[in-house]
Design an enzyme around this catalytic site. Structure first.
Site, PDB file in Angstrom:
ATOM      1  N   GLU A   1      29.330  51.758  -7.102  1.00  0.00           N
ATOM      2  CA  GLU A   1      28.833  53.102  -6.609  1.00  0.00           C
ATOM      3  C   GLU A   1      28.292  53.767  -7.827  1.00  0.00           C
ATOM      4  O   GLU A   1      27.237  53.861  -7.859  1.00  0.00           O
ATOM      5  CB  GLU A   1      30.295  53.980  -6.266  1.00  0.00           C
ATOM      6  CG  GLU A   1      29.596  55.121  -5.434  1.00  0.00           C
ATOM      7  CD  GLU A   1      30.905  56.201  -5.060  1.00  0.00           C
ATOM      8  OE1 GLU A   1      30.677  57.062  -4.277  1.00  0.00           O
ATOM      9  OE2 GLU A   1      32.053  55.595  -5.325  1.00  0.00           O
TER      10      GLU A   1
ATOM     11  N   ASP B   1      33.079  57.097   4.425  1.00  0.00           N
ATOM     12  CA  ASP B   1      33.683  57.672   3.581  1.00  0.00           C
ATOM     13  C   ASP B   1      34.491  58.731   3.517  1.00  0.00           C
ATOM     14  O   ASP B   1      35.756  58.773   3.684  1.00  0.00           O
ATOM     15  CB  ASP B   1      32.445  57.707   2.376  1.00  0.00           C
ATOM     16  CG  ASP B   1      33.208  57.731   0.913  1.00  0.00           C
ATOM     17  OD1 ASP B   1      34.359  57.208   0.827  1.00  0.00           O
ATOM     18  OD2 ASP B   1      32.324  57.906   0.028  1.00  0.00           O
ATOM     19  N   ASP B   2      34.015  60.084   3.581  1.00  0.00           N
ATOM     20  CA  ASP B   2      34.564  61.211   3.637  1.00  0.00           C
ATOM     21  C   ASP B   2      33.802  62.128   4.639  1.00  0.00           C
ATOM     22  O   ASP B   2      33.306  63.034   4.254  1.00  0.00           O
ATOM     23  CB  ASP B   2      34.679  61.955   2.195  1.00  0.00           C
ATOM     24  CG  ASP B   2      35.324  61.283   1.116  1.00  0.00           C
ATOM     25  OD1 ASP B   2      36.700  61.029   1.440  1.00  0.00           O
ATOM     26  OD2 ASP B   2      34.645  60.586   0.393  1.00  0.00           O
TER      27      ASP B   2
ATOM     28  N   HIS C   1      36.926  49.954  -4.665  1.00  0.00           N
ATOM     29  CA  HIS C   1      35.791  50.483  -4.920  1.00  0.00           C
ATOM     30  C   HIS C   1      34.814  50.100  -5.808  1.00  0.00           C
ATOM     31  O   HIS C   1      35.599  50.287  -7.058  1.00  0.00           O
ATOM     32  CB  HIS C   1      36.094  52.199  -4.916  1.00  0.00           C
ATOM     33  CG  HIS C   1      36.464  52.877  -3.717  1.00  0.00           C
ATOM     34  ND1 HIS C   1      37.457  52.483  -2.934  1.00  0.00           N
ATOM     35  CD2 HIS C   1      35.774  53.904  -3.069  1.00  0.00           C
ATOM     36  CE1 HIS C   1      37.481  53.309  -1.666  1.00  0.00           C
ATOM     37  NE2 HIS C   1      36.487  53.988  -1.967  1.00  0.00           N
TER      38      HIS C   1
END
Length: 366
Positions: A228, A306-307, A225
């Protein structure tokens, strides 16, 4: 039956579901449905944080507001925060306390992926969110793998696990974890990841260089990750220090032309999640998101959720919204499907089979 589609037509979810695809940036922690949470809370005698009807609208106690999925919009920078969102994930994962519950969560994930037309997933699992399993992380992975095994036996989406470190963990702890993972090789483990709030943790590439080096030497895939909540520096660190084969998010790379050239030259894919970026305030709205510019620049971009559960979406919905918002046509969406297969950590045989199936389906859709 597949119907021909004019490239001038809106690409809908049914057409998207027909495309064999992979999802390479999705967190198991972010896939609990409302029924999952209600069932787990009842089984464990844990009170809900609020009325069941508004459980995903948790701005009053966790700093996060779910988006309006019907409009394809997000709640914007002022309404959501990554830190509060991560706290919500801690709460819901804390409801999973037995191997049977963990296996059920895994099976439900595979079923939901299948319903969205996903044939393979690299699912990210960060055990630090699962507080009932501290000191028993290997048992958690085994329980999840059992659920994924049952799902695959039932013809559902195949799943590989990307074990994710948390940015706040120490170098010593990370190296011990990865040494154990590469020694014991848990079933379905395919990759090492690292996630968490970049802005809060700062640059952590140097800290995790040793852990990712152990993973690379053992032949474990690496996905990081980066790019971001912080800028391009995190992506450079992921490439130069962590030997990343793939970047999760990476959207802030658009701010650095030299970094774009590096991604293109090294064929490093970005696992982009537009709805997540907008909802969590990385960009103020969909129009500001750089996915179109990244694709047009020649970066290998995959489209992910993602979620999805707390964001109120599924992969097929987000593909349709992205196509509509950014003017992607059917050929573009077929490209997203192919890139998802190529970027995944699925085995060679499955990649070959999915690519062949995609060619067949694409020909029928055109």
């Amino acid at each position: 039956m597949l119907h021909p589609l004019s490239t001038a037509s809106r690409i809908d979810e049914q057409q998207i579901r027909a495309l064999p695809k992979a999802e390479v940036h999705v967190h198991l922690e972010g896939t609990f449905s409302l029924i999952d949470l209600l069932t787990l809370a009842k089984e464990n005698g844990v009170p809900l944080p609020g009325p069941a009807a508004t459980i995903f609208d948790i701005s009053t106690h966790d700093g996060y507001t779910a988006p309006d999925v019907t409009s394809g919009g997000g709640s914007g920078a002022g309404a959501a925060g990554l830190t509060g969102f991560l706290r919500f994930l801690d709460w819901q994962c804390g409801l999973v306390r037995t191997p049977q519950q963990a296996a059920r969560v895994a099976y439900a994930f595979a079923a939901r992926q299948t319903a969205a037309g996903v044939r393979y997933s690299d699912v990210i699992v960060n055990p630090t969110h699962w507080n009932a399993w501290r000191g028993r992380e290997r048992d958690l992975l085994a329980a999840l793998a059992a659920g994924f095994d049952e799902a695959e036996q039932d013809g559902l989406c195949r799943v590989g696990i990307a074990y994710s470190l948390l940015r706040s963990q120490s170098a010593t702890e990370a190296e011990a974890i990865v040494t154990d993972l590469t020694t014991t090789r848990p079933h379905r483990l395919v990759a090492l990841s690292v996630d968490g709030d970049e802005k809060v943790a700062g640059r952590t590439g140097e800290k995790f260089r040793g852990a990712f080096g152990i993973a690379a030497r053992a032949g474990l895939h690496r996905t990081v990750h980066a790019g971001e909540s912080s800028g391009p520096d995190g992506v450079w660190d992921a490439l130069d220090l962590l030997q990343a084969e793939r970047i999760d998010h990476g959207v802030r790379a658009i701010e650095d032309d030299a970094l774009l050239a590096r991604l293109i030259d090294d064929r490093i894919s970005l696992g982009v999640c537009p709805r997540s970026n907008v909802t969590l305030g990385i960009y103020p709205d969909w129009a500001s998101h750089p996915i179109r510019r990244l694709v047009d620049a020649g970066v290998l971009v995959t489209l992910n959720t993602d979620d999805p559960a707390p964001l109120g979406t599924t992969l097929d919905v987000d593909w349709a919204v992205t196509a509509d918002r950014f003017g992607f046509d059917l050929a573009d969406m077929i490209g997203f499907a192919q890139r998802s297969i190529d970027a995944s950590f699925a085995d060679v045989d499955l990649k070959r089979d999915l690519t062949a199936e995609l060619l067949t389906v694409s020909a029928a859709l055109r």
